[in-house]
Design a protein around this motif. Structure first.
Motif, short mmCIF file in Angstrom:
data_model
loop_
_atom_site.label_atom_id
_atom_site.label_comp_id
_atom_site.label_asym_id
_atom_site.label_seq_id
_atom_site.Cartn_x
_atom_site.Cartn_y
_atom_site.Cartn_z
N UNK A 127 69.38 32.86 53.56
CA UNK A 127 70.49 32.83 54.71
C UNK A 127 71.10 31.27 54.70
N UNK A 128 70.37 30.12 54.52
CA UNK A 128 70.88 28.85 54.26
C UNK A 128 71.51 28.66 52.92
N UNK A 129 71.53 29.47 52.07
CA UNK A 129 72.17 29.32 50.78
C UNK A 129 71.65 28.20 50.06
N UNK A 130 70.34 27.66 50.08
CA UNK A 130 69.96 26.44 49.50
C UNK A 130 69.47 27.09 48.39
N UNK A 131 69.54 26.35 47.14
CA UNK A 131 68.79 26.71 45.83
C UNK A 131 67.36 26.82 46.18
N UNK A 132 66.87 27.72 45.46
CA UNK A 132 65.39 28.22 45.66
C UNK A 132 64.88 28.72 44.40
N UNK A 133 63.49 28.39 44.08
CA UNK A 133 62.87 29.02 43.20
C UNK A 133 62.07 30.23 43.65
N UNK A 180 56.46 38.47 36.70
CA UNK A 180 57.26 39.35 36.08
C UNK A 180 58.67 39.11 35.95
N UNK A 181 58.86 38.02 36.79
CA UNK A 181 60.33 37.54 36.81
C UNK A 181 60.36 36.28 37.46
N UNK A 182 61.26 35.08 37.05
CA UNK A 182 61.41 33.88 37.43
C UNK A 182 63.00 33.89 37.77
N UNK A 183 63.34 33.48 39.10
CA UNK A 183 64.82 33.37 39.24
C UNK A 183 65.18 31.99 40.19
N UNK A 184 66.30 31.69 39.84
CA UNK A 184 66.93 30.36 40.71
C UNK A 184 68.20 30.80 41.22
N UNK A 185 68.15 30.82 42.60
CA UNK A 185 69.70 31.13 43.17
C UNK A 185 70.51 29.87 43.06
N UNK A 186 71.91 29.89 43.37
CA UNK A 186 72.86 28.70 43.50
C UNK A 186 73.19 28.88 44.92
N UNK A 187 73.40 30.03 45.54
CA UNK A 187 73.85 30.20 46.82
C UNK A 187 73.21 31.17 47.69
N UNK A 210 66.90 23.09 43.22
CA UNK A 210 66.06 24.09 43.82
C UNK A 210 64.65 23.41 44.51
N UNK A 211 64.19 22.56 43.55
CA UNK A 211 62.91 21.78 43.94
C UNK A 211 63.17 20.80 44.70
N UNK A 212 64.38 20.51 45.27
CA UNK A 212 64.51 19.48 46.32
C UNK A 212 64.65 18.05 45.83
N UNK A 213 65.07 17.91 44.72
CA UNK A 213 65.39 16.46 43.96
C UNK A 213 66.90 16.25 44.38
N UNK A 214 67.15 14.85 44.75
CA UNK A 214 68.62 14.45 44.98
C UNK A 214 69.27 13.89 43.55
N UNK A 215 68.29 13.61 42.71
CA UNK A 215 68.92 12.96 41.29
C UNK A 215 68.03 13.59 40.12
#
Length: 871
Positions: A434-440, A465-472, A552-557
């Protein structure tokens, strides 16, 4: 350190080079290489049109190089100039791909290739001649002539000028490509002009992007390394079936090589070694091998088998599912792979194999198991030629990937039953964020898992079975029917959540619940100043996935500290649309193997030079006599107020310089430098050795900032060990200046997640010098709700020695105040560690600040320990 260990370390680093010479040919007299080729045609020519360059993650071809191609395969031979990679000399194949439609991203995975007469002597081209441009004969022929050059990487690794001396010899290499063949014939003649006879093994070393491809050899399949004589070839299969490359033997075959086995331990490469030959003075030796490229490894090996003298047979079949792009593994009676091919769009397949060897067949329709929120035909980013085609393929308007109709594995079964093999239907799991934030996302199958044969079954990522990372806001995964647990996490910023789902034809979308997050205090940004991806020879994830995971892991840099490469991630970051969530600082890891590794940032590269003018320690080691002089040379790449950090501590410079924290002695002063502003006190996992060295150096007067880093090479790591930086403007469009300033004043916190703060009034105390003998410090620990308790360790170092105090903390009771009453100049260090059960896999919660220096008289702080002594 043993020679073996030195060589292994040397091959962990990349090799940039200086600017090439300007082109010296008449482009008006050259043919148009953009015209497409058809069946029966081949072409060789010198590149003078940017449009014909091969793209891909390892692409480095430039105008002035030589293109040799036909309707099914394309190769670039390095012409005048120097290379970005290990072997800087011209004359070797540096790029390979299949012809692709205009605008499609390329898929070159050749980092480097060099023909050698034993490991230390490589072709150094001096002349190029197109003996047949292919226009009349249908066979293209490029001849390269030169002398022998030293493998400078080897010489520089052990700083031996002896290894720069090469016997008198000449190379002639003929690159021949017939029409319609995926095989480039490479025939090399070595003319031994040296007065002394020799016994040497001709060989080829081919380094590749292991982040996007895996080795596959006969006998071992996916479980083997890239140095096998079984079957006479060794191959690479690209993830998602975009590219396949193989190095194949000529009539003399390949032999097992201890050098090849050693090299494979430290890098992703193929090594083809011909039998050792005896060569008399003024005599010559000729050897032949082949380089093949296709999107199907079976096309390459079938073409090679078909032109040999050994008995072969053609096997074929049609998948019962009737789907394309499925890996068909042809196995012998013991289950060892003989060959691999892909099914065509209608499910049919065929392959030429040695007669009588294949008795079983197995299928593998699993994707790589890693799903990035990108289009199905997205490119792989590379450090040298980012390529508009690759970057545009990341755009938000890209077509979402079509889901495959089948997944899973099947077999092995006897060859006669191959056409009856079926795979599992694929069902879509749609994740709504819902918030569109990148997530693992990590998807685990419930119940007992199927044993996987590593010879032909690709390992699932991280065991899931699967690992995924979203952008939106949405992501779709193809999975088999069944019960699954989906773990979603965002590093230390949010408490992980887990969801269960049964997947079948009626599965609804899975909505990710709101994450329980905590508010980071004003001014702090999180960055990982040490991580690797595709530009590093030991990186194991592409550039785009490194950036997606970091976000996705919360880094700024993100810091792009790839070994000896000036790889700029910012164009890729922008193309991914992540620039609002993540910034990337242009950085490098300077990596001489016997003097330690050092990170430098931000870089100020010289765009007129190859690889931004990165310092080539392996060829410039004769310019220095000690580490201090070496570092002075390396620091020329830094912006004026940049930072250099010492990496790895005792396994880096501290060990090579024989630094002993017990008495502050430096046993090998020529291997030490004081010119660093920061050092790692946390590398991946917390230990006591690095913090102890940091406390000792600080107490001896070195103003050094503590850094926490993941040193990640694979997919995960960033966001699990990193550094908090206290900057003046965390909302700045470019944080590099603020991060440098924070590091130089030691306003950093090394951490596996929690933020440990130490203030005196409103001023940050870590790294500060406080005047007077009495001070009140306010300490607090910030983190997620599940982090409830821990231990605060306060270490005081004064003229009378070291004292350690521990306090058990209930985090609900913070912040805490501590009164420091000092009679002499001293320094205090603060560390926090928690034993709270972690809701998901992550390092032990830990954090450390810089030391707080107490200047009792206000006349300048006197370090409580004696300065370092040089022995």
């Amino acid at each position: 350190m043993s020679f073996r260990a030195v060589l292994m370390l040397a091959l962990l680093v990349g090799c940039p080079d200086p600017a090439e010479d300007p082109l010296a040919f008449d482009t008006d007299a050259l043919p148009d290489l953009t015209l497409p080729l058809g069946e029966g045609q081949a072409r060789a020519g010198q590149i003078h049109q940017f449009e014909v360059l091969i793209g891909g993650p390892s692409a480095e071809g430039r105008e002035g190089d030589f293109l040799i191609e036909n309707a099914v395969a394309r190769f670039i031979v390095q012409g005048k100039g120097v290379s970005h990679h290990y072997n800087q000399f011209a004359g070797a194949v540096i790029d390979a791909d299949i012809p692709r439609p205009a605008g499609a991203p390329g898929a070159d995975i050749l980092d480097d290739h060099f023909p050698a007469f034993d490991l230390g002597i490589v072709l150094r081209a001096k002349a190029f001649e197109i003996l047949d441009d292919g226009s009349g004969s249908g066979t293209a022929h490029l001849q390269v002539r030169g002398d022998g050059g030293p493998l400078e990487l080897l010489a520089g690794a052990i700083e031996s000028e002896t290894h720069l001396r090469v016997p008198e010899l000449r190379f002639t290499t003929d690159y021949i490509l017939p029409a319609d063949s995926p095989l480039l014939q490479m025939t090399t003649t070595v003319h031994w002009d040296d007065p002394n006879p020799t016994s040497r093994a001709p060989m080829d070393v081919l380094m590749y992007a292991g982040e996007v491809a895996a080795p596959y050899t006969p006998g071992g399949g996916l479980a083997s390394n890239g140095n096998s004589s079984d079957g006479g070839w060794m191959g690479l299969v690209g993830h998602d079936h975009r590219i396949a490359v193989a190095l194949l033997a000529g009539p003399d075959g390949f032999v097992d090589s201890s050098v090849g086995d050693l090299l494979f331990e430290v890098g992703t490469l193929l090594t083809g070694t011909a039998p050792t030959v005896d060569v008399a003075s003024s005599a010559s030796v000729t050897y032949t091998r082949y380089l093949g490229v296709s999107d199907d490894l079976g096309d390459i090996t079938s073409a090679w088998h078909a032109m040999g003298d050994a008995p072969t047979e053609t096997l074929s079949g049609t998948l019962a599912d009737g789907v394309g792009g499925v890996r068909v593994h042809l196995l012998d009676a013991a289950g060892d792979p003989v060959a691999m091919t892909l099914s065509d769009a209608d499910g049919s397949w065929s392959a030429v194999v040695p007669q009588g060897q294949v008795t079983q067949v197995a299928l593998d329709a699993n994707p790589s198991g890693l799903f990035l929120d990108l289009a199905d035909d997205h490119g792989w980013a590379g450090p040298y030629t980012p390529g508009s085609h690759t970057l545009s393929s990341y755009g938000d308007g890209s077509t979402p990937p079509p889901l495959p109709s089948v997944v899973g594995v099947a077999g092995p079964v006897p060859l006669a039953e191959a056409d009856a093999l079926t795979l599992q239907p694929a069902f879509p799991l749609t994740l709504q964020i819902p918030d569109g934030v990148p997530t693992v996302f990590e998807v685990a199958r419930q119940g007992e898992s199927v044993p996987r044969d590593p010879r032909w079954m690709r390992p699932l990522p991280e065991g899931f079975q699967a690992v995924a990372v979203n952008r939106d806001g949405q992501l779709r995964l193809p999975l088999p029917a069944g019960d699954f647990t989906v773990h979603a996490r965002r590093g230390f910023r949010g408490t992980p959540v887990s969801m269960s789902v049964t997947l079948d034809q009626s599965t609804p979308d899975l909505v990710v619940p709101t994450f329980d997050t905590w508010q980071v205090p004003d001014g702090f940004v999180a960055g990982d100043p040490h991580s690797h991806s595709l530009p590093s020879p030991d990186g194991r994830t592409p550039m785009e996935s490194r950036l997606l995971v970091s976000a996705a892991m919360g880094l700024d840099l993100h810091f792009g500290t790839d070994h000896d490469h000036h790889a700029d991630y910012r164009p890729t970051l922008e193309a991914l649309g992540l620039q609002g969530r993540l910034q990337s600082i242009h950085a490098t890891e300077f990596s001489p193997p016997t003097r330690g590794h050092y990170n430098l940032w931000p870089l100020q590269p010289d765009r007129q030079q190859v690889n931004g003018g990165a310092t080539r320690w392996w060829s410039r080691f004769t310019e220095w006599t000690n580490t201090d002089e070496m570092i002075a040379l390396a620091r020329r790449s830094l912006a004026s107020d940049g930072v250099m950090s010492v990496n790895h501590g005792r396994s880096g410079m501290f060990s090579f310089a024989s630094y002993d924290p017990a008495d502050g002695s430096i046993g090998r002063p020529d291997h030490w430098t004081d010119r660093f502003e920061a050092m790692e006190v946390l590398n991946r996992n917390h230990g006591e050795e690095l913090p102890a060295d940091f406390r000792d150096l600080t107490a001896r007067g070195h103003e050094v900032a503590p850094l926490g880093v993941s040193d990640a090479h694979g997919l995960f790591g960033p966001g699990e060990a990193f550094t908090w930086f206290l900057v003046d403007d965390p909302s700045a469009d470019d944080l590099s200046e603020g991060v440098v300033a924070a590091t130089r004043r030691q306003a950093t916190v090394a951490s596996t997640g929690p933020l440990l703060t130490v203030f005196t009034g409103d001023d940050w105390a870590g790294g500060a010098t406080l005047e007077g003998g009495r001070h009140t410090l306010t300490v607090d620990v910030h983190g997620p709700a599940w982090l409830t308790s821990g231990t605060l360790t306060r270490t005081r170092i004064g003229p009378d020695g070291e004292q350690v105090f521990t306090d058990a903390l209930d985090l609900a009771g913070g912040p805490w105040t501590f009164e420091l009453v000092s009679a002499d100049d001293e320094v205090w260090f603060f560390e926090f560690e928690s034993a709270d059960p972690r809701p998901y896999k992550a390092p032990t919660p830990w954090a450390m600040t810089a030391g707080v220096r107490i200047d009792v008289q206000g006349d300048g702080w006197t370090p409580p320990l004696e300065p370092l002594t040089r022995q």
